[in-house]
Design an enzyme around this catalytic site. Structure first.
Site, mmCIF file in Angstrom:
data_model
loop_
_atom_site.group_PDB
_atom_site.id
_atom_site.type_symbol
_atom_site.label_atom_id
_atom_site.label_comp_id
_atom_site.label_asym_id
_atom_site.label_seq_id
_atom_site.Cartn_x
_atom_site.Cartn_y
_atom_site.Cartn_z
ATOM 1 N N ASN A 159 -1.358 54.842 41.735
ATOM 2 C CA ASN A 159 -0.688 56.413 41.122
ATOM 3 C C ASN A 159 -0.724 57.402 42.465
ATOM 4 O OD1 ASN A 159 -4.061 56.091 41.781
ATOM 5 N ND2 ASN A 159 -4.278 57.898 40.168
ATOM 6 N N THR A 188 -10.737 45.275 37.343
ATOM 7 C CA THR A 188 -10.478 44.182 39.196
ATOM 8 C C THR A 188 -12.423 45.334 39.927
ATOM 9 O OG1 THR A 188 -8.251 45.022 39.384
ATOM 10 C CG2 THR A 188 -9.191 44.699 41.779
ATOM 11 N N GLU A 199 -14.276 53.800 42.021
ATOM 12 C CA GLU A 199 -14.221 54.985 41.279
ATOM 13 C C GLU A 199 -13.229 54.302 40.430
ATOM 14 O OE1 GLU A 199 -14.725 57.848 41.260
ATOM 15 O OE2 GLU A 199 -15.750 57.612 43.519
ATOM 16 N N CYS A 216 -5.852 58.957 37.004
ATOM 17 C CA CYS A 216 -7.695 59.231 36.690
ATOM 18 C C CYS A 216 -7.968 60.086 36.134
ATOM 19 C CB CYS A 216 -7.972 58.278 37.225
ATOM 20 S SG CYS A 216 -8.238 59.420 38.896
ATOM 21 N N GLU A 233 -17.913 60.259 45.419
ATOM 22 C CA GLU A 233 -17.367 60.062 46.953
ATOM 23 C C GLU A 233 -17.271 61.497 46.846
ATOM 24 O OE1 GLU A 233 -13.355 58.265 46.282
ATOM 25 O OE2 GLU A 233 -14.708 56.352 47.247
HETATM 26 P P1 NDP Z 1 -5.998 47.556 40.170
HETATM 27 O O1 NDP Z 1 -7.146 47.170 39.781
HETATM 28 O O2 NDP Z 1 -4.947 47.200 39.207
HETATM 29 O O3 NDP Z 1 -5.804 47.566 41.486
HETATM 30 C C1 NDP Z 1 -6.113 48.295 42.638
HETATM 31 C C2 NDP Z 1 -6.288 48.113 44.385
HETATM 32 O O4 NDP Z 1 -6.859 46.221 44.110
HETATM 33 C C3 NDP Z 1 -4.772 47.394 44.035
HETATM 34 O O5 NDP Z 1 -4.794 47.885 45.679
HETATM 35 C C4 NDP Z 1 -4.916 45.766 44.073
HETATM 36 O O6 NDP Z 1 -3.462 44.884 44.577
HETATM 37 C C5 NDP Z 1 -6.049 46.010 44.530
HETATM 38 N N1 NDP Z 1 -6.230 44.232 44.200
HETATM 39 C C6 NDP Z 1 -5.687 43.778 42.604
HETATM 40 N N2 NDP Z 1 -7.272 42.435 42.398
HETATM 41 C C7 NDP Z 1 -8.333 42.488 43.453
HETATM 42 C C8 NDP Z 1 -8.866 41.855 43.846
HETATM 43 N N3 NDP Z 1 -9.675 39.953 43.334
HETATM 44 N N4 NDP Z 1 -9.656 41.353 44.852
HETATM 45 C C9 NDP Z 1 -9.983 42.991 45.704
HETATM 46 N N5 NDP Z 1 -8.555 44.301 45.238
HETATM 47 C C10 NDP Z 1 -8.024 43.547 43.925
HETATM 48 O O7 NDP Z 1 -5.392 49.637 39.963
HETATM 49 P P2 NDP Z 1 -4.039 49.450 39.806
HETATM 50 O O8 NDP Z 1 -3.474 49.537 41.618
HETATM 51 O O9 NDP Z 1 -2.901 49.047 38.890
HETATM 52 O O10 NDP Z 1 -3.878 50.966 39.403
HETATM 53 C C11 NDP Z 1 -4.803 52.459 38.390
HETATM 54 C C12 NDP Z 1 -6.180 52.140 38.360
HETATM 55 O O11 NDP Z 1 -6.288 52.468 38.938
HETATM 56 C C13 NDP Z 1 -6.158 53.118 36.803
HETATM 57 O O12 NDP Z 1 -7.889 52.397 35.446
HETATM 58 C C14 NDP Z 1 -7.076 54.377 36.964
HETATM 59 O O13 NDP Z 1 -7.809 54.640 36.319
HETATM 60 C C15 NDP Z 1 -7.979 53.391 38.790
HETATM 61 N N6 NDP Z 1 -8.097 55.661 39.324
HETATM 62 C C16 NDP Z 1 -8.724 55.606 39.157
HETATM 63 C C17 NDP Z 1 -9.354 56.444 40.061
HETATM 64 C C18 NDP Z 1 -10.262 57.232 40.492
HETATM 65 O O14 NDP Z 1 -10.910 58.023 41.203
HETATM 66 N N7 NDP Z 1 -11.610 56.999 39.269
HETATM 67 C C19 NDP Z 1 -8.379 57.265 41.015
HETATM 68 C C20 NDP Z 1 -6.943 56.712 40.110
HETATM 69 C C21 NDP Z 1 -6.614 55.464 39.828
HETATM 70 P P3 NDP Z 1 -2.688 44.973 44.540
HETATM 71 O O15 NDP Z 1 -1.580 45.975 43.967
HETATM 72 O O16 NDP Z 1 -1.832 44.526 44.998
HETATM 73 O O17 NDP Z 1 -3.086 44.381 42.729
#
Ligand code: NDP
Length: 480
Positions: free
Chosen positions: A150, A230, A248, A282, A461
């Site tokens: 995002n 995840t 996070e 987020c 963080e």
């Molecule tokens: P995901 O959890 O789908 O993916 C995050 C990262 O994890 C990506 O690089 C993804 O790779 C990787 N990933 C996926 N599966 C695995 C696994 N089994 N083991 C290790 N890594 C893995 O999140 P999104 O990318 O869809 O992002 C959106 C989410 O992030 C929302 O829920 C949002 O709220 C959260 N978010 C939280 C923030 C915070 O500060 N708390 C800030 C920003 C977002 P790939 O892309 O290949 O799937």
């Protein structure tokens, strides 16, 4: 077609398995680049390179590492427009937003941690004239950093900057959906004087590359930002390996609007906190709770403002909302809007896909959507949608507002609008959230602790919290 390569041991390389993934431009739906489809072998190679590089990087000392990170910040800043164009193309976000927020913040992340490390103190605890204790904080070697789509470069650098500043080497995976700016940055590392192996970027799918980083026995700490599901999977794998974890995760953030607020300021900011980056932050407020005496006035003014938002070409200056990040994500958000209607929700505006013309006809656009008439326990008000969709709920008392605000499994951010100072303190204390903004939103001081409670995460963080996460504390006790 452009090929986006891994950065391993200072070299840009394709994945060892030779595979490629398509990278799409959300504005048009078209494939515009190919991404290295890496696997555990690439992660192994990156981890070995990182371990080889660690002693010299650590020995460079705070000042040496700081200087290298400041050079990298400078190089990104000098190419701000190129980075912003890439971020907008890869993510679908308005170019103006990438220029104003994403890329300057990535630069600021490097600058902040490159200088914070120079002032990172060690504590001493004196036991009268019996003994002296001091805390020695040392980097642990190699950190794993996994980030989402995002705010691609913004969140990627938010992790790798403190890890590197603290003296660790890094194996990092950006989201496979938005790899472009991490790749662009990897082409600058050599010029910045970051030695080979210090920063390794391995592209590819989460279940392959992310999982290999999480499970790797020579990576003792994982910093992850992404979805709660995840995060749970990462915790399941990492816990028996006794890794340090910073998670996070998702949110379902409440915005509490009391009748005594500054209405115009609240309205302007609430439009932003709902729909900036197509609602894919987020920290966006997705449940707007409004004191009943103000409800009708707020609803009507808010809906008018939301209807006037322009959904369109991310490259155009006038665009307020660009495309959402992927076809899958668009379908997920539209399915939630349908669910909301099934649950009895009344759609006040938006509620559908936006079909643009010409080259943008196959892009993934959603009209900003406002829904009312839903109770706090329905799925629409419980689950993270992460798109341009907000709900409105009225409340009668402060107590009820808090009970609605706290009624989800999440606890990341919250926003409170009131002019009553006493209420500010009461409500801020009672909110189950890691972050409370009062009469503002997204106002960030990088020294403050950042993170969530409940299912929104584990750990904090930012500032010294990040530097503490990326070091191990050792107490040294010397008898006098
Ligand atoms: P995901 O959890 O789908 O993916 C995050 C990262 O994890 C990506 O690089 C993804 O790779 C990787 N990933 C996926 N599966 C695995 C696994 N089994 N083991 C290790 N890594 C893995 O999140 P999104 O990318 O869809 O992002 C959106 C989410 O992030 C929302 O829920 C949002 O709220 C959260 N978010 C939280 C923030 C915070 O500060 N708390 C800030 C920003 C977002 P790939 O892309 O290949 O799937």
């Amino acid at each position: 077609m452009e090929q986006l390569l891994n950065l391993i041991d200072g070299e840009l390389r394709p994945a060892m398995g030779g595979g490629w993934l398509d990278v799409h431009a959300p504005a048009t739906g078209a494939v515009y680049a190919q991404l290295a489809d890496s696997d555990a072998r690439d992660v192994d190679m990156a981890v070995e390179a990182a371990h080889r590089a660690f002693p010299a990087w650590n020995a460079l000392g705070r000042e040496g590492r700081s200087a290298a990170l400041l050079r990298l910040a400078h190089l990104i800043e000098a190419d701000l427009d190129g980075f912003a164009q890439d971020e907008s193309r890869d993510n679908g976000k308005p170019l103006a937003l990438a220029r104003r927020v994403d890329i300057p913040r990535a630069v600021a992340n490097f600058r902040f941690f490159a200088t914070a490390i120079l002032h990172f103190p060690s504590e001493a605890h004196l036991m009268d004239d019996i003994a002296v204790n001091y805390t020695d904080r040392q980097p642990f070697g190699v950190a794993g950093c996994i980030s989402p789509w995002n705010l691609p470069l913004y969140l990627f650098t938010w992790k790798i900057a403190p890890a590197l500043a603290a003296g660790n080497c890094v194996v990092a995976k950006p989201s496979e959906v938005t790899p472009l700016t991490a790749y662009r940055m990897s082409t600058l590392c050599k010029v910045a004087g970051i030695p080979p192996g210090v920063l390794n970027i391995v592209h590819g799918l989460g279940p392959k590359v992310g999982a290999a980083i999480t499970a790797h026995p020579r990576i003792p700490a994982i910093s992850f930002t992404g979805g709660t599901r995840t995060g749970a999977e990462i915790a399941r794998v990492a816990a028996p390996l006794f890794k340090k974890l910073s998670l996070e995760l998702g949110g379902k953030n409440p915005v509490l609007v009391f009748a005594d607020c500054d209405f115009d300021d609240m309205l302007n900011t609430t439009v932003r906190s709902s729909f900036t980056n197509q609602g894919q932050i987020c920290l966006c407020g997705s449940r707007i709770l409004v004191e009943r005496s103000l409800y009708a006035r707020f609803r009507d003014a808010f809906v008018d403002r939301v209807r006037a938002l322009r959904v369109g070409d991310p490259g155009a200056e006038a665009t307020d909302l660009g495309a959402v990040v992927s076809k899958d994500h668009m379908e997920k958000v539209l399915a939630y809007i349908e669910l909301a209607q099934g649950e009895g929700g009344r759609v006040l505006c938006g509620g559908q896909r936006v079909q643009l013309d010409g080259a943008l006809a196959n892009g993934w656009y959603i009209a900003p959507t406002v829904i009312e008439n839903l109770g706090p326990q329905c799925r629409t008000n419980q689950e993270e949608i992460f798109g341009p969709v907000v709900t409105l709920q009225p409340f009668d008392t402060e107590e009820e507002a808090l009970s609605l605000a706290n009624a989800t499994p999440y606890g990341l951010a919250s926003v409170v609008w009131t002019s009553d100072v006493k209420r500010t303190h009461r409500v801020a204390r009672a909110l189950q959230a890691g972050i409370v903004w009062v009469n503002c939103w997204m106002l960030r001081d990088l020294r403050t602790p950042f993170g969530g409670v409940k299912q929104s995460g584990v750990g904090r963080e930012g500032g010294v919290d990040a530097l503490r996460f990326f070091t191990e504390a050792k107490n040294v006790c010397i008898k006098l």
